[in-house]
Design a protein around this motif. Structure first.
Motif, PDB file in Angstrom:
ATOM      1  N   PRO A  62      31.653  78.852 -30.293  1.00 17.32           N
ATOM      2  CA  PRO A  62      31.070  80.190 -30.470  1.00 17.32           C
ATOM      3  C   PRO A  62      30.495  80.383 -31.863  1.00 17.32           C
ATOM      4  N   GLU A  63      30.965  79.615 -32.822  1.00 17.17           N
ATOM      5  CA  GLU A  63      30.429  79.749 -34.172  1.00 17.17           C
ATOM      6  C   GLU A  63      30.519  78.412 -34.893  1.00 17.17           C
ATOM      7  N   LEU A  64      29.655  78.251 -35.848  1.00  9.80           N
ATOM      8  CA  LEU A  64      29.630  77.032 -36.641  1.00  9.80           C
ATOM      9  C   LEU A  64      30.788  77.037 -37.638  1.00  9.80           C
ATOM     10  N   PRO A  65      31.121  75.869 -38.190  1.00  9.46           N
ATOM     11  CA  PRO A  65      32.240  75.806 -39.133  1.00  9.46           C
ATOM     12  C   PRO A  65      31.885  76.444 -40.469  1.00  9.46           C
ATOM     13  N   HIS A  66      32.917  76.767 -41.229  1.00  8.71           N
ATOM     14  CA  HIS A  66      32.689  77.256 -42.585  1.00  8.71           C
ATOM     15  C   HIS A  66      32.171  76.128 -43.472  1.00  8.71           C
ATOM     16  N   PHE A  67      32.715  74.935 -43.268  1.00  8.23           N
ATOM     17  CA  PHE A  67      32.264  73.779 -44.046  1.00  8.23           C
ATOM     18  C   PHE A  67      32.498  72.506 -43.235  1.00  8.23           C
ATOM     19  N   VAL A  68      31.883  71.424 -43.708  1.00  7.20           N
ATOM     20  CA  VAL A  68      31.949  70.144 -43.011  1.00  7.20           C
ATOM     21  C   VAL A  68      32.502  69.078 -43.940  1.00  7.20           C
ATOM     22  N   ILE A  69      33.453  68.294 -43.440  1.00 10.59           N
ATOM     23  CA  ILE A  69      33.922  67.101 -44.141  1.00 10.59           C
ATOM     24  C   ILE A  69      33.206  65.923 -43.491  1.00 10.59           C
ATOM     25  N   PHE A  70      32.338  65.274 -44.251  1.00 10.62           N
ATOM     26  CA  PHE A  70      31.406  64.309 -43.678  1.00 10.62           C
ATOM     27  C   PHE A  70      31.875  62.885 -43.986  1.00 10.62           C
ATOM     28  N   LEU A  71      32.284  62.161 -42.947  1.00 13.12           N
ATOM     29  CA  LEU A  71      32.827  60.817 -43.113  1.00 13.12           C
ATOM     30  C   LEU A  71      31.892  59.753 -42.543  1.00 13.12           C
ATOM     31  N   ASP A  72      30.610  60.051 -42.543  1.00 13.57           N
ATOM     32  CA  ASP A  72      29.626  59.129 -41.988  1.00 13.57           C
ATOM     33  C   ASP A  72      28.451  59.025 -42.957  1.00 13.57           C
ATOM     34  N   LYS A  73      27.436  58.261 -42.575  1.00 12.99           N
ATOM     35  CA  LYS A  73      26.260  58.065 -43.416  1.00 12.99           C
ATOM     36  C   LYS A  73      25.000  58.673 -42.796  1.00 12.99           C
ATOM     37  N   ASP A  74      25.168  59.529 -41.815  1.00 12.66           N
ATOM     38  CA  ASP A  74      24.043  60.149 -41.128  1.00 12.66           C
ATOM     39  C   ASP A  74      23.444  61.225 -42.032  1.00 12.66           C
ATOM     40  N   VAL A  75      22.582  60.794 -42.933  1.00 13.47           N
ATOM     41  CA  VAL A  75      22.050  61.684 -43.966  1.00 13.47           C
ATOM     42  C   VAL A  75      21.283  62.855 -43.357  1.00 13.47           C
ATOM     43  N   LEU A  76      20.509  62.609 -42.317  1.00 14.34           N
ATOM     44  CA  LEU A  76      19.715  63.681 -41.729  1.00 14.34           C
ATOM     45  C   LEU A  76      20.596  64.766 -41.121  1.00 14.34           C
ATOM     46  N   LEU A  77      21.704  64.368 -40.525  1.00 18.80           N
ATOM     47  CA  LEU A  77      22.627  65.363 -39.982  1.00 18.80           C
ATOM     48  C   LEU A  77      23.267  66.163 -41.113  1.00 18.80           C
ATOM     49  N   ALA A  78      23.653  65.479 -42.173  1.00 23.03           N
ATOM     50  CA  ALA A  78      24.238  66.181 -43.317  1.00 23.03           C
ATOM     51  C   ALA A  78      23.243  67.177 -43.911  1.00 23.03           C
ATOM     52  N   LYS A  79      21.991  66.750 -44.035  1.00 23.54           N
ATOM     53  CA  LYS A  79      20.962  67.639 -44.567  1.00 23.54           C
ATOM     54  C   LYS A  79      20.719  68.835 -43.636  1.00 23.54           C
ATOM     55  N   GLN A  80      20.862  68.597 -42.328  1.00 21.97           N
ATOM     56  CA  GLN A  80      20.662  69.688 -41.372  1.00 21.97           C
ATOM     57  C   GLN A  80      21.721  70.766 -41.554  1.00 21.97           C
ATOM     58  N   PHE A  81      22.985  70.347 -41.700  1.00 23.60           N
ATOM     59  CA  PHE A  81      24.045  71.318 -41.960  1.00 23.60           C
ATOM     60  C   PHE A  81      23.717  72.129 -43.218  1.00 23.60           C
ATOM     61  N   GLU A  82      23.322  71.434 -44.268  1.00 25.17           N
ATOM     62  CA  GLU A  82      23.043  72.123 -45.533  1.00 25.17           C
ATOM     63  C   GLU A  82      21.867  73.081 -45.407  1.00 25.17           C
ATOM     64  N   SER A  83      20.836  72.682 -44.649  1.00 18.76           N
ATOM     65  CA  SER A  83      19.683  73.574 -44.465  1.00 18.76           C
ATOM     66  C   SER A  83      20.054  74.803 -43.652  1.00 18.76           C
ATOM     67  N   MET A  84      21.185  74.710 -42.913  1.00 13.97           N
ATOM     68  CA  MET A  84      21.676  75.859 -42.151  1.00 13.97           C
ATOM     69  C   MET A  84      22.674  76.686 -42.964  1.00 13.97           C
ATOM     70  N   GLY A  85      22.840  76.313 -44.240  1.00 12.08           N
ATOM     71  CA  GLY A  85      23.707  77.080 -45.122  1.00 12.08           C
ATOM     72  C   GLY A  85      25.170  76.710 -45.050  1.00 12.08           C
ATOM     73  N   ILE A  86      25.492  75.540 -44.478  1.00 14.60           N
ATOM     74  CA  ILE A  86      26.883  75.109 -44.324  1.00 14.60           C
ATOM     75  C   ILE A  86      27.180  74.035 -45.366  1.00 14.60           C
ATOM     76  N   PRO A  87      28.139  74.252 -46.266  1.00 15.28           N
ATOM     77  CA  PRO A  87      28.471  73.242 -47.272  1.00 15.28           C
ATOM     78  C   PRO A  87      29.000  71.960 -46.635  1.00 15.28           C
ATOM     79  N   VAL A  88      28.592  70.833 -47.205  1.00 22.63           N
ATOM     80  CA  VAL A  88      28.989  69.523 -46.710  1.00 22.63           C
ATOM     81  C   VAL A  88      29.642  68.750 -47.847  1.00 22.63           C
TER      82      VAL A  88
END
Length: 300
Positions: A62-88
């Motif tokens: 129902p809602e996105l997370p407050h923040f993301v703990i990123f344990l992968d190398k998928d840079v584009l996905l990480a950048k997508q979270f950040e562009s949506m205002g979610i700290p990574v």
């Protein structure tokens, strides 16, 4: 009720236990801090771009997370979270820099970090055809030299090159894959140290030794020994981690001829099972509170 919700992103295409285990260890510690967590495979989320803005396809929460703990190398996905205002954590720039060894050494060199002499190969779209630069590089570095693919893990894309013929053969095999050439540090053959840095602190360290390979990686058969790093090694690992923007990292150091440390590599998603087996220290127990504190500071 938990105060925060976090997604833990891990590689969904790799089924080996060590990849799932890293996420599980982080998850267990996060729950102890009353963080509501969700383990998410990176390939189950599709970054989607349109004139309505950046979104993600593949989740039903129902809602996105407050923040993301990123344990992968998928840079584009990480950048997508950040562009949506979610700290990574680690952030996308850090992941991108650490994943590309050439970028790592460029960043470190700009700040005078001790490292093996490193030459970055020219970029090509298809195949190298002009070998003049590599004759120049070999003259500058001498043989043997180390060839590292810019992208690679566990020492699997690192080669010891003994002659010009071997070098040109390997370059032809690589095609258009980016790589770098590096001075071989004979004094550290089959020996390095791994320091796990979290924030401003080295929280765990070990030495890795191999009697059968110039690489000391445990994945290649290296042995692990407990290790008490010097102040110089600690300071170098922390400074290097901070220069690439890491909240947590595994920093690998080599031993120069006079015993002083040289940076070999920085891992933004270093696996922590081996160092736990060696030292009994669960690095996740340091990573989670550091991220939580940083997120709280982000809210201020």
């Amino acid at each position: 009720m938990a105060d925060y919700q976090a997604w833990i992103i891990y590689n969904g295409n790799l089924s080996e236990e060590k990849f799932i285990e890293l996420a599980s260890w982080i998850d267990t510690v996060a729950k102890s801090y009353s963080i509501t967590t969700k383990l998410v495979k990176n390939n189950h989320l599709l970054p989607t771009c349109s004139d309505t803005g950046p979104t993600l396809v593949g989740y039903s929460e129902p809602e996105l997370p407050h923040f993301v703990i990123f344990l992968d190398k998928d840079v584009l996905l990480a950048k997508q979270f950040e562009s949506m205002g979610i700290p990574v954590y680690n952030n996308a720039n850090c992941i991108e820099t650490c994943d590309n060894k050439s970028l790592t050494f460029q960043v470190l060199a700009a700040h005078g970090i001790p490292m093996p002499k490193t030459i970055l190969a020219p970029f090509v779209f298809h195949q190298h055809q002009d070998y003049t630069p590599f004759h120049q590089a070999a003259k500058a570095l001498g043989f043997p030299l180390v060839l590292k693919e810019a992208y690679g893990s566990f020492g699997m894309q690192v080669y010891l090159i003994h002659s010009m013929g071997d070098l040109l053969q390997k370059i032809n095999e690589l095609g258009n894959r980016p790589f770098l050439l590096q001075e071989f540090i004979a004094s550290s053959k089959g020996k390095d140290i791994r320091l796990n840095v979290v924030g401003n602190e080295v929280v765990a360290s070990m030495m890795r030794i191999s009697s059968t390979d110039f690489r000391a990686n445990v994945s290649n058969g290296g042995e692990m020994l407990t290790y008490d790093p010097s102040e110089e090694e600690i300071e170098l690992a922390i400074k290097s981690s901070q220069l690439v923007g890491a909240d947590f990292a595994g920093v690998d150091l080599l031993f120069s001829e006079d015993g002083s440390p040289l940076v070999c590599e920085i891992n933004s998603n270093a696996h922590i099972k081996n160092i736990f087996d060696c030292t009994g220290i669960n690095v996740a127990s340091y990573i989670v509170p550091h991220i939580l504190q940083k997120y709280k500071e982000h809210l201020k």
